[in-house]
Design an enzyme around this catalytic site. Structure first.
Site, PDB file in Angstrom:
ATOM      1  CG  HIS A 226      -1.938  -1.002   1.361  1.00  0.00           C
ATOM      2  ND1 HIS A 226      -2.081  -1.803   2.474  1.00  0.00           N
ATOM      3  CD2 HIS A 226      -2.911  -1.391   0.500  1.00  0.00           C
ATOM      4  CE1 HIS A 226      -3.099  -2.627   2.302  1.00  0.00           C
ATOM      5  NE2 HIS A 226      -3.617  -2.407   1.108  1.00  0.00           N
TER       6      HIS A 226
ATOM      7  CE  LYS B 187     -12.743  -7.568   2.922  1.00  0.00           C
ATOM      8  NZ  LYS B 187     -11.709  -6.751   2.269  1.00  0.00           N
TER       9      LYS B 187
ATOM     10  NE  ARG C 228      -2.603  -7.567  -4.326  1.00  0.00           N
ATOM     11  CZ  ARG C 228      -3.327  -7.838  -3.261  1.00  0.00           C
ATOM     12  NH1 ARG C 228      -2.773  -7.804  -2.081  1.00  0.00           N
ATOM     13  NH2 ARG C 228      -4.594  -8.148  -3.348  1.00  0.00           N
TER      14      ARG C 228
ATOM     15  CB  SER D  59      -4.362  -6.664   4.605  1.00  0.00           C
ATOM     16  OG  SER D  59      -3.984  -5.401   4.149  1.00  0.00           O
TER      17      SER D  59
HETATM   18  O1  PNS Z   1      -9.139  -3.187   0.457  1.00  0.00           O
HETATM   19  P1  PNS Z   1     -10.448  -3.713  -0.059  1.00  0.00           P
HETATM   20  O2  PNS Z   1     -11.165  -4.485   1.024  1.00  0.00           O
HETATM   21  O3  PNS Z   1     -10.295  -4.508  -1.323  1.00  0.00           O
HETATM   22  O4  PNS Z   1     -11.343  -2.412  -0.411  1.00  0.00           O
HETATM   23  C1  PNS Z   1     -12.645  -2.557  -0.896  1.00  0.00           C
HETATM   24  C2  PNS Z   1     -13.385  -1.195  -0.910  1.00  0.00           C
HETATM   25  C3  PNS Z   1     -13.397  -0.589   0.465  1.00  0.00           C
HETATM   26  C4  PNS Z   1     -12.714  -0.257  -1.866  1.00  0.00           C
HETATM   27  C5  PNS Z   1     -14.853  -1.505  -1.379  1.00  0.00           C
HETATM   28  O5  PNS Z   1     -15.404  -2.479  -0.561  1.00  0.00           O
HETATM   29  C6  PNS Z   1     -15.742  -0.262  -1.370  1.00  0.00           C
HETATM   30  O6  PNS Z   1     -15.653   0.577  -2.229  1.00  0.00           O
HETATM   31  N1  PNS Z   1     -16.621  -0.145  -0.360  1.00  0.00           N
HETATM   32  C7  PNS Z   1     -17.558   0.942  -0.237  1.00  0.00           C
HETATM   33  C8  PNS Z   1     -18.977   0.501  -0.611  1.00  0.00           C
HETATM   34  C9  PNS Z   1     -19.305   0.757  -2.076  1.00  0.00           C
HETATM   35  O7  PNS Z   1     -19.183   1.838  -2.578  1.00  0.00           O
HETATM   36  N2  PNS Z   1     -19.739  -0.311  -2.771  1.00  0.00           N
HETATM   37  C10 PNS Z   1     -20.191  -0.223  -4.151  1.00  0.00           C
HETATM   38  C11 PNS Z   1     -19.082  -0.359  -5.145  1.00  0.00           C
HETATM   39  S1  PNS Z   1     -18.698  -2.024  -5.448  1.00  0.00           S
END
Ligand code: PNS
Length: 166
Positions: free
Chosen positions: A19, A43, A92, A130
């Protein structure tokens, strides 16, 4: 001219050197970067959102071009509220591809003005996530060098098997 602002969202549970590498790359392209930690009730997290924000701030040594924030609800709404229209995501291995494309297309449907830009982490961090960090650390395996020093220390407080890892 207006500053170019991007949002780098994620769970960051916890922040890894992958990150950090991505943040450094994004800061070469954008004037300002908002690192946004999502509240994700579906989560199960090891660290609270507040703990994650603190570790990010310490790891990034308060770079003035960067803001660290948390958000609830839709990412595109958070992005718009910050006056930004770019989401940064890291790619990745190939396994990231499908999930990232689904998210990007959903976000595009929700707000056509917001675009997602994918950056590749340094190849050193290609297999760092992570999830894998937490798995190794929970079994007492050292993740030193893969995470910022503050994360290595905080993992000791969270995981009994990690307490004595040098
Ligand atoms: O690090 P991660 O867990 O892959 O991040 C995922 C994240 C936080 C970017 C994604 O879950 C997110 O955008 N959450 C907010 C909810 C949202 O907007 N959902 C609709 C789009 S799929």
């Amino acid at each position: 001219m207006n500053d170019k602002i991007a949002v780098y969202p994620g769970s960051f549970d916890p922040i890894t050197n992958g990150h950090v590498n991505l943040i450094e790359r994004a800061l070469q392209i954008f004037d300002k970067l908002i690192v946004a930690v999502a509240y994700n009730p579906s989560k199960t997290a090891l660290f609270s959102v507040e703990e994650r924000l603190e570790m990010i701030r310490i790891a990034l040594k308060n770079d003035p071009r960067m803001t660290v924030a948390s958000f609830n609800g839709l990412l595109v709404e958070f992005v718009a509220s910050q006056g930004a229209n770019v989401i940064i995501r890291g790619l990745r291995a190939l396994s990231d591809f499908e999930y990232e494309f689904q998210m990007t297309l959903m976000n595009r449907k929700l707000n056509r003005k917001v675009d997602t830009m994918f950056l590749m982490t340094g190849y050193k961090w290609f297999y760092t996530s992570s999830k894998i960090i937490k798995e190794a650390a929970s079994l007492g395996g050292s993740v030193r060098g893969l995470v910022p020093e503050i994360v290595h220390q905080r993992l000791k407080d969270k995981l009994p098997a990690y307490r004595n890892v040098p």
